[in-house]
Write a protein that holds these residues in place. Structure first.
Motif, PDB file in Angstrom:
ATOM      1  N   CYS A  26      74.145  51.433  71.507  1.00  0.00           N
ATOM      2  CA  CYS A  26      75.261  51.212  70.574  1.00  0.00           C
ATOM      3  C   CYS A  26      76.224  50.148  71.082  1.00  0.00           C
ATOM      4  O   CYS A  26      76.722  49.332  70.304  1.00  0.00           O
ATOM      5  CB  CYS A  26      75.990  52.522  70.300  1.00  0.00           C
ATOM      6  N   ARG A  27      76.469  50.121  72.378  1.00  0.00           N
ATOM      7  CA  ARG A  27      77.348  49.110  72.962  1.00  0.00           C
ATOM      8  C   ARG A  27      76.763  47.711  72.779  1.00  0.00           C
ATOM      9  O   ARG A  27      77.443  46.770  72.387  1.00  0.00           O
ATOM     10  CB  ARG A  27      77.585  49.405  74.442  1.00  0.00           C
ATOM     11  N   THR A  69      80.868  48.378  65.115  1.00  0.00           N
ATOM     12  CA  THR A  69      80.120  49.596  65.456  1.00  0.00           C
ATOM     13  C   THR A  69      79.558  50.296  64.216  1.00  0.00           C
ATOM     14  O   THR A  69      79.238  51.481  64.275  1.00  0.00           O
ATOM     15  CB  THR A  69      81.026  50.573  66.225  1.00  0.00           C
ATOM     16  N   SER A  70      79.402  49.574  63.139  1.00  0.00           N
ATOM     17  CA  SER A  70      79.016  50.195  61.864  1.00  0.00           C
ATOM     18  C   SER A  70      77.638  50.864  61.880  1.00  0.00           C
ATOM     19  O   SER A  70      77.375  51.732  61.061  1.00  0.00           O
ATOM     20  CB  SER A  70      79.061  49.160  60.742  1.00  0.00           C
ATOM     21  N   ARG A  71      76.769  50.489  62.802  1.00  0.00           N
ATOM     22  CA  ARG A  71      75.416  51.063  62.818  1.00  0.00           C
ATOM     23  C   ARG A  71      75.237  52.161  63.860  1.00  0.00           C
ATOM     24  O   ARG A  71      74.126  52.653  64.055  1.00  0.00           O
ATOM     25  CB  ARG A  71      74.382  49.961  63.081  1.00  0.00           C
ATOM     26  N   ALA A  72      76.298  52.603  64.511  1.00  0.00           N
ATOM     27  CA  ALA A  72      76.167  53.562  65.610  1.00  0.00           C
ATOM     28  C   ALA A  72      75.453  54.846  65.185  1.00  0.00           C
ATOM     29  O   ALA A  72      74.535  55.300  65.885  1.00  0.00           O
ATOM     30  CB  ALA A  72      77.531  53.883  66.202  1.00  0.00           C
ATOM     31  N   GLN A  73      75.837  55.423  64.080  1.00  0.00           N
ATOM     32  CA  GLN A  73      75.203  56.663  63.613  1.00  0.00           C
ATOM     33  C   GLN A  73      73.721  56.433  63.313  1.00  0.00           C
ATOM     34  O   GLN A  73      72.866  57.216  63.700  1.00  0.00           O
ATOM     35  CB  GLN A  73      75.920  57.200  62.367  1.00  0.00           C
ATOM     36  N   SER A 127      67.956  56.997  64.814  1.00  0.00           N
ATOM     37  CA  SER A 127      66.675  56.357  65.114  1.00  0.00           C
ATOM     38  C   SER A 127      66.153  56.767  66.485  1.00  0.00           C
ATOM     39  O   SER A 127      64.947  56.994  66.651  1.00  0.00           O
ATOM     40  CB  SER A 127      66.806  54.832  65.040  1.00  0.00           C
ATOM     41  N   VAL A 128      67.049  56.863  67.450  1.00  0.00           N
ATOM     42  CA  VAL A 128      66.646  57.319  68.790  1.00  0.00           C
ATOM     43  C   VAL A 128      66.145  58.759  68.696  1.00  0.00           C
ATOM     44  O   VAL A 128      65.071  59.093  69.214  1.00  0.00           O
ATOM     45  CB  VAL A 128      67.802  57.192  69.802  1.00  0.00           C
ATOM     46  N   ALA A 129      66.899  59.624  68.014  1.00  0.00           N
ATOM     47  CA  ALA A 129      66.518  61.028  67.879  1.00  0.00           C
ATOM     48  C   ALA A 129      65.173  61.182  67.167  1.00  0.00           C
ATOM     49  O   ALA A 129      64.390  62.079  67.492  1.00  0.00           O
ATOM     50  CB  ALA A 129      67.610  61.796  67.125  1.00  0.00           C
ATOM     51  N   ALA A 130      64.882  60.296  66.231  1.00  0.00           N
ATOM     52  CA  ALA A 130      63.619  60.353  65.479  1.00  0.00           C
ATOM     53  C   ALA A 130      62.433  59.783  66.257  1.00  0.00           C
ATOM     54  O   ALA A 130      61.288  59.874  65.812  1.00  0.00           O
ATOM     55  CB  ALA A 130      63.778  59.605  64.159  1.00  0.00           C
TER      56      ALA A 130
END
Length: 154
Positions: free
Chosen positions: A16-17, A26-30, A35-38
């Motif tokens: 994210c950084r 930071t609009s794509r942080a969530q 994506s990482v979790a998936a």
């Protein structure tokens, strides 16, 4: 040698950084965390530092699609993006791999052409005045022992 592995939740802060540094917000942080979790995100790293990441999912008409490719500015123009793209080709579950970029993103267009992706269309009206260019590559499947890559995967 570029090291590439699937991202873990411990990598999300660095991902994210880096994304915020390149994107400017930071609009794509969530979205990145999801994506990482998936299991859709892979990271390139040097020692313990993440120097780039790529996200591939099946979101584009149920086809494999490289949604994001980000390389830390300090490591750009060193082949990291190419290594990440080649890795995605190697793990791609489909026979074709798609990606897209804005018409203004000449670096990504050059990378796509270098890796023999073909332009497959243009979408207007996503970013005003900057059309999205779609690219596709027919993926050749290599046996793991013969895949021609300088990337070390763990």
């Amino acid at each position: 040698m570029t090291m590439i592995r699937q991202a873990t939740m411990q990598d999300t802060t660095a991902i994210c950084r880096m994304d915020a540094m390149v994107l400017g917000n930071t609009s794509r942080a969530q979205e990145l965390c999801e994506s990482v979790a998936a299991g859709d995100c892979y990271v390139a790293y040097l020692d313990t530092d993440i120097i780039g990441f790529v996200i591939m999912n099946q979101s584009f008409f149920k086809q494999s699609f490289i949604q994001h490719l980000i390389v830390h500015p300090q490591y750009q123009n060193q082949g990291i993006g190419e290594d990440l793209m080649l890795h995605m080709e190697a793990v791609c579950p489909k026979d074709r791999l798609f990606t897209s970029t804005n018409l203004s993103n000449k670096k990504m267009q050059r990378l796509c052409h270098k890796l023999h992706y073909i332009q497959s269309g243009i979408i207007d009206n996503l970013d005003p005045g900057d059309p999205e260019v779609i690219f596709c590559k027919q993926i050749r499947k290599y046996a793991p022992k013969t895949y021609p890559s300088k990337v070390q995967t763990i």
